[in-house]
Design a protein around this motif. Structure first.
Motif, short mmCIF file in Angstrom:
data_model
loop_
_atom_site.label_atom_id
_atom_site.label_comp_id
_atom_site.label_asym_id
_atom_site.label_seq_id
_atom_site.Cartn_x
_atom_site.Cartn_y
_atom_site.Cartn_z
N LEU A 50 -25.00 -3.40 -44.38
CA LEU A 50 -24.05 -2.94 -45.39
C LEU A 50 -22.64 -3.25 -44.95
O LEU A 50 -22.25 -2.94 -43.82
N GLY A 51 -21.87 -3.88 -45.85
CA GLY A 51 -20.46 -4.14 -45.59
C GLY A 51 -19.64 -2.88 -45.81
O GLY A 51 -19.84 -2.15 -46.78
N VAL A 52 -18.72 -2.62 -44.89
CA VAL A 52 -17.86 -1.44 -44.96
C VAL A 52 -16.43 -1.90 -45.03
O VAL A 52 -15.99 -2.75 -44.24
N GLN A 53 -15.68 -1.37 -46.00
CA GLN A 53 -14.33 -1.85 -46.27
C GLN A 53 -13.43 -1.70 -45.06
O GLN A 53 -12.62 -2.56 -44.76
N SER A 54 -13.51 -0.60 -44.35
CA SER A 54 -12.55 -0.33 -43.29
C SER A 54 -13.20 -0.30 -41.91
O SER A 54 -12.81 0.46 -41.04
N GLY A 55 -14.18 -1.14 -41.71
CA GLY A 55 -14.82 -1.16 -40.41
C GLY A 55 -15.86 -2.25 -40.33
O GLY A 55 -16.06 -3.02 -41.28
N PRO A 56 -16.56 -2.33 -39.20
CA PRO A 56 -17.59 -3.37 -39.04
C PRO A 56 -18.78 -3.10 -39.94
O PRO A 56 -18.99 -1.98 -40.40
N ALA A 57 -19.56 -4.15 -40.18
CA ALA A 57 -20.76 -4.01 -40.99
C ALA A 57 -21.72 -3.04 -40.33
O ALA A 57 -21.80 -2.91 -39.10
N LEU A 58 -22.49 -2.32 -41.15
CA LEU A 58 -23.44 -1.32 -40.69
C LEU A 58 -24.85 -1.89 -40.80
O LEU A 58 -25.26 -2.34 -41.87
N SER A 59 -25.58 -1.88 -39.69
CA SER A 59 -26.95 -2.38 -39.66
C SER A 59 -27.90 -1.19 -39.67
O SER A 59 -27.80 -0.29 -38.83
N LEU A 60 -28.84 -1.17 -40.63
CA LEU A 60 -29.75 -0.04 -40.81
C LEU A 60 -31.19 -0.54 -40.72
O LEU A 60 -31.75 -1.03 -41.69
N PRO A 61 -31.82 -0.46 -39.54
CA PRO A 61 -33.21 -0.91 -39.40
C PRO A 61 -34.16 0.07 -40.09
O PRO A 61 -34.01 1.30 -39.98
N LEU A 62 -35.16 -0.46 -40.79
CA LEU A 62 -36.21 0.35 -41.42
C LEU A 62 -37.53 -0.06 -40.79
O LEU A 62 -38.29 -0.86 -41.35
N ALA A 63 -37.79 0.46 -39.61
CA ALA A 63 -38.95 0.03 -38.83
C ALA A 63 -40.25 0.23 -39.60
O ALA A 63 -41.15 -0.60 -39.55
N ASP A 64 -40.38 1.35 -40.32
CA ASP A 64 -41.61 1.65 -41.04
C ASP A 64 -41.52 1.27 -42.51
O ASP A 64 -42.44 1.54 -43.28
N GLY A 65 -40.41 0.64 -42.91
CA GLY A 65 -40.23 0.32 -44.32
C GLY A 65 -39.97 1.57 -45.14
O GLY A 65 -39.72 2.65 -44.61
N LEU A 66 -40.02 1.45 -46.46
CA LEU A 66 -39.86 2.58 -47.38
C LEU A 66 -40.78 2.35 -48.57
O LEU A 66 -41.01 1.22 -48.99
#
Length: 737
Positions: A86-102
Motif C-alpha cells: 500500500l502506498g502511503v502519502q506521507s511515508g514509505p510504502a506499507l507491505s502487508l503479508p497475508l500468509a494464510d490468505g483471506l
C-alpha cells in the motif's frame, strides 16, 4: 508482492454485491450518540491507485480530527502467501503479508497510525478494485464493532461456500452429480470433477450470453468478410471517468417553534440529545468574546457568560452566516440541560427571527438545536476538547521559533502543564527553555512534520492537546530533493498507470504575467490543475520586493519524464532568488516533490482528479431544504468539447438533481442530512456501463458492409444481447447508428 496468483479451483462464488462488513451492519443499528463513533469512509480504488480523499466532512460534523483505522477486505478468496503493498502519502510504502490468505468478505486491519493511502498493489490479476475493498474506521466504536464482527464475516463466507454447491460452476463431488442428474448427464467411471463439469457446461447451452459468446455467434452467422475470418469485434471495456465530488449538507431554512433538529438534520420535537461528557471541570470554560456575541444574561443566570471551547467555536461559525447573535445563558450548574457543563447556550437576535437563528445555529455545527416556544433558541454541542492549543509566530522555519500556549491560558489553580515533542517522519524540533507552564517556545531543527503535545494534570484529572507543526527549510541544498513531509531525497510521485493519462482537454492555462514568465512556447502555460494551484501558492510566497519574475518551464521534448508528459512537473527559476531559497518556498507551497539542481528547481505534484464541482449560490456548502441552486463543473463541457461526455449523479437521498434550463444542472435540498453531487466526464471512444460496442476488425478499415449483412448483425444483437445492455453500432460501416 504476492508469492502466487489465484488458481482455477472449485470454490464458492462471490456474490455480485459482497455484503458489507459485519461492523457496518452493526453500526447501522446504533443509536445516534454511539453512531458518531462508528463513522466510516469507504475509499475508492481504481486500478492500483486509491482516489484522493480526506476527513474534512467528519471533522466538520463532529469537530474532531479522526485517527483512522484502515480495514482491508477481500472481495474474492485470496491465495495463501499473497502480499499487499500500500502506498502511503506521507511515508514509505506499507507491505502487508497475508500468509494464510483471506476468504471473500473477511478482512484485516492495517497498522495503527497508517497515513493517507495513495495506492494498492498485489500480484493478483486485474484491477485491484476487483480484489480489495478499503474502509477507514474513524471512531473508537467502529474499531470495537470490527473486532466483534470479524468472526461473523468469516461464518458468512463459509455459509456461501456451502450454499454454492448447488451451482454447476462451483459444485464438487456428489453435489456435482446432482447437477448432472438434473440435466440427464451421468458421470463416467473415474471421470474427474473438472472433466465432468466441462461436459455439463456443454449441455447447458441456454446460459446467459457473454461478450465472447455473442462475438462467436455473430461471426458464425456473418462468416468471413474479404477473406478475414471472425471479422466482428465486441468491446465492453468501460471508458475512463474523470470525476469531481461536491459534499453538501442539507439543512432546514427555518425551525418552527417547538421544533428541534439534530446533527444529522433530523427534524422532530423530542430528539435524543448528544452524549454527556466523561470529564468536566469548570476551570476550562472560556468567556465569550464581546466581538463574537452580545451578552445579555437572563435574571438568575451566572455572569459573565462562560461556555466550553466547542460552543465558542460554533458561535464563531454562526457569525459567518449572520451578524452577532445575543447570548442569554451559558454555563449554569443548576440547569437541567447541557448548560450545566457549559455545552449549550440560549440565543436570540435583534433583527433575525428566532426561527431563522435556530436554523443557522444548526448550519453552524451545533449538534442539537431547539426553537423553544418562549422565543429563545437552545443550541447544544456534543462534548469537545476542554484543553486547546494556540500558535503564535506563523510558520516555523529551521532554526526559527514560535510560541505555543494552551487554551485557556490560565488553567485552574493547581494545574501542571508539561510539553512534549514527538517525532513524526523527517521533522525535528525542540523546546527552548522551560518545558512546563501555560506556554513554551518551539525551535525548528529539521524540515518536516512534528507533533507537539501539552499534557495538563489537575489532581486525578489528565487532559491533553495535540498540534501538528510543519518545520519549513530556509534553503534546499543543491542536488537535493525534499518531499512534502520533509523527507530528503524521496522518490518523485508515481506516474499514472498506462492508459490512464489525462486528456489534454483537462489541462488548465496558468496566466499570471505580473509575476511569472513562461518562455516562447505557449504550451508551457498548460498544466494540471493541482500543479497550477500550488504554483499560485508559490507566487504568493515570493517576497513583494523581489526583483524579476518567476520563470516557469515544462519539458516538452520527446525524452521528457513521465511526470512532465503528464503536465505534473515544472522547472522553475527566479532572477531575484537563489535556487535553494526558491526550493524552500516551493516546499512551503506544499508541492509533493521539490528538487534543486544546477540552478533549477524541479517541482512535481501528486495526481488529483481534474474535475471540480461547485455550487456558487451556497455558503460553506450548506443547501437549505426546498432550495434549488445551479451547479458549476470545471472544466466546462464547452472546454472539454468532444473529448468527454458529462454525466451527473447524487446519493444519500437528501438532495436531488434536476435540469432547470438547457445545459444547466441544479441540485435541490429534499431533507436534512449529508449529501453529495458528482460530475464525471466519460473520456475517449469507449462505452459507458451496460453498453457494448460492435465494430469490424482493424484490417477491414474502409470496408462497407452490404445493407443485408448490417441488418442481419443488428437483428442478431437485438435477439441475443443481455437484458438491460445497450449495443452501440455506430462504428459499423454501411448505415446509421
Amino acid at each position: 508482492m504476492s508469492t502466487g496468483t489465484p488458481t482455477a479451483q472449485a470454490v464458492a462464488p462471490d456474490p455480485p454485491d459482497l455484503p458489507r462488513l459485519a461492523a457496518a451492519d452493526m453500526a447501522a443499528r446504533l443509536t445516534a450518540p454511539f453512531a458518531r463513533g462508528a463513522d466510516r469512509l469507504p475509499l475508492v480504488v481504481r486500478g492500483t491507485a486509491v482516489a484522493p480523499y480526506d476527513f474534512q466532512l467528519h471533522t466538520a460534523q463532529f469537530g474532531v480530527t479522526p485517527r483512522p483505522l484502515y480495514i482491508l477486505q477481500a472481495l474474492h478468496d485470496i491465495p495463501a502467501g499473497t502480499t499487499v503493498t500500500l502506498g502511503v502519502q506521507s511515508g514509505p510504502a506499507l507491505s502487508l503479508p497475508l500468509a494464510d490468505g483471506l476468504t471473500a468478505g473477511t478482512s484485516v486491519p492495517l497498522p495503527e497510525g497508517t497515513g493517507i493511502l495513495t495506492g494498492i498493489q498485489s500480484a493478483l490479476a486485474g484491477g485491484q478494485e476487483e480484489w480489495w475493498r478499503l474502509t477507514a474506521l474513524l471512531g473508537t466504536v467502529g474499531r470495537l464493532l470490527w473486532a466483534v464482527g470479524w468472526e461473523r464475516d468469516h461464518l458468512r463466507r463459509q455459509l456461501a461456500r456451502t450454499t454454492a454447491q448447488r451451482s454447476l460452476a462451483h459444485a464438487q463431488g456428489a453435489h456435482l452429480d446432482r447437477n448432472g442428474a438434473g440435466l440427464g448427464v451421468v458421470r463416467s467411471s473415474g471421470e474427474a470433477d473438472d472433466a465432468y463439469r466441462r461436459r455439463l457446461t456443454v449441455a447447458r447451452r441456454w446460459i446467459l450470453p457473454t461478450p465472447a459468446r455473442l462475438t462467436a455467434a455473430l461471426n458464425d452467422a456473418v462468416g468471413p468478410i474479404d477473406g478475414v475470418a471472425d471479422p466482428l469485434v465486441l468491446d465492453d471495456t468501460d471508458a475512463e471517468l474523470r470525476r469531481g465530488l461536491l459534499p453538501l449538507r442539507v439543512a432546514p431554512l427555518d425551525l418552527l417553534p417547538g421544533q428541534s433538529v439534530d446533527v444529522l438534520g433530523t427534524l422532530g420535537a423530542d430528539l435524543r440529545p448528544p452524549p454527556v461528557e466523561e470529564i468536566f471541570h469548570p476551570g476550562f470554560l472560556v468567556a465569550l468574546s464581546p466581538f463574537a456575541a452580545d451578552s445579555r444574561p437572563l435574571p438568575g443566570t451566572p455572569q459573565p457568560l462562560l461556555v466550553q471551547p466547542v460552543v465558542a467555536t460554533a458561535i464563531a461559525r454562526l457569525n459567518l452566516f449572520t451578524s452577532r447573535s445575543v447570548v442569554h445563558a451559558g454555563y449554569d450548574p443548576s440547569a437541567a440541560d447541557a448548560r450545566a457543563t457549559g455545552r449549550a447556550v440560549l440565543l436570540s437576535h435583534d433583527t433575525v427571527p428566532a426561527s431563522r437563528i435556530a436554523a443557522l445555529a444548526h448550519w453552524s455545527g451545533f449538534d442539537l438545536v431547539t426553537h423553544r416556544t418562549d422565543g429563545f433558541v437552545y443550541a447544544e454541542c456534543a462534548p469537545g476538547e476542554l484543553l486547546g492549543m494556540d500558535t503564535a509566530g506563523g510558520a516555523l522555519p529551521v532554526d526559527g521559533t514560535i510560541t505555543l500556549s494552551v487554551r485557556p491560558l490560565a488553567p485552574p489553580p493547581g494545574s501542571l502543564v508539561r510539553w512534549y515533542v514527538l517525532r513524526s517522519g523527517a521533522g525535528r524540533s525542540e523546546l527552548v527553555g522551560a518545558t512546563e507552564g501555560s506556554s513554551v517556545v518551539l525551535r525548528g531543527k529539521a524540515a518536516g512534520r512534528v507533533v507537539v503535545v501539552a499534557e495538563l494534570r489537575l489532581a486525578d484529572l489528565t487532559l491533553s492537546a495535540t498540534r501538528e507543526i510543519v518545520v519549513h527549510p530556509v534553503t534546499v541544498a543543491d542536488n537535493t530533493a525534499i518531499g512534502a513531509d520533509g523527507t530528503l531525497d524521496p522518490n518523485p510521485p508515481p506516474p499514472m498507470p498506462p492508459g490512464e493519462g489525462l486528456h489534454p482537454a483537462f489541462l488548465v492555462r496558468h496566466d499570471d504575467p505580473a509575476h511569472a514568465e513562461y518562455g516562447t512556447d505557449a504550451e508551457t502555460r498548460r498544466m494540471r490543475r493541482e500543479v497550477a494551484e500550488h504554483l499560485d501558492k508559490l507566487i504568493a510566497l515570493v517576497p513583494a520586493a523581489t526583483t524579476g519574475k518567476l520563470a516557469v518551464r515544462r519539458d516538452l521534448s520527446a525524452t521528457a519524464s513521465p511526470l512532465a508528459k503528464e503536465a505534473r512537473e515544472l522547472r522553475l527559476s527566479h532572477p531575484g532568488l537563489p535556487p535553494g531559497t526558491l526550493g524552500a518556498l516551493a516546499h512551503r507551497a506544499a508541492f509533493t516533490y521539490v528538487r534543486v539542481a544546477g540552478g533549477v528547481v524541479t517541482v512535481a505534484q501528486e495526481h488529483q482528479d481534474p474535475v471540480r464541482v461547485t455550487a456558487p449560490g451556497l455558503y460553506l456548502d450548506v443547501l437549505p431544504i426546498g432550495t434549488t441552486v445551479p451547479l458549476t463543473v470545471t472544466p466546462s463541457p464547452a472546454e472539454i468539447g468532444s473529448a468527454g461526455v458529462l454525466g451527473w449523479s447524487t446519493g444519500d437521498g437528501a438532495a436531488t438533481l434536476l435540469t432547470t434550463a438547457p445545459g444547466t444542472m441544479s441540485v435541490r435540498g429534499e431533507h436534512g442530512g449529508p449529501a453529495w453531487v458528482q460530475a464525471s466526464y466519460r473520456v475517449g471512444d469507449k462505452t459507458g456501463p451496460y453498453q457494448l460496442t460492435v465494430r469490424l476488425r482493424p484490417e477491414l478499415t474502409g470496408h462497407t458492409l452490404p445493407p443485408a449483412t448490417r441488418s442481419l448483425i443488428v437483428q442478431l444483437l437485438d435477439d441475443l444481447r443481455p437484458l438491460g445492455v445497450e449495443v452501440v453500432t455506430r462504428l459499423l460501416p454501411g448505415g446509421n447508428p
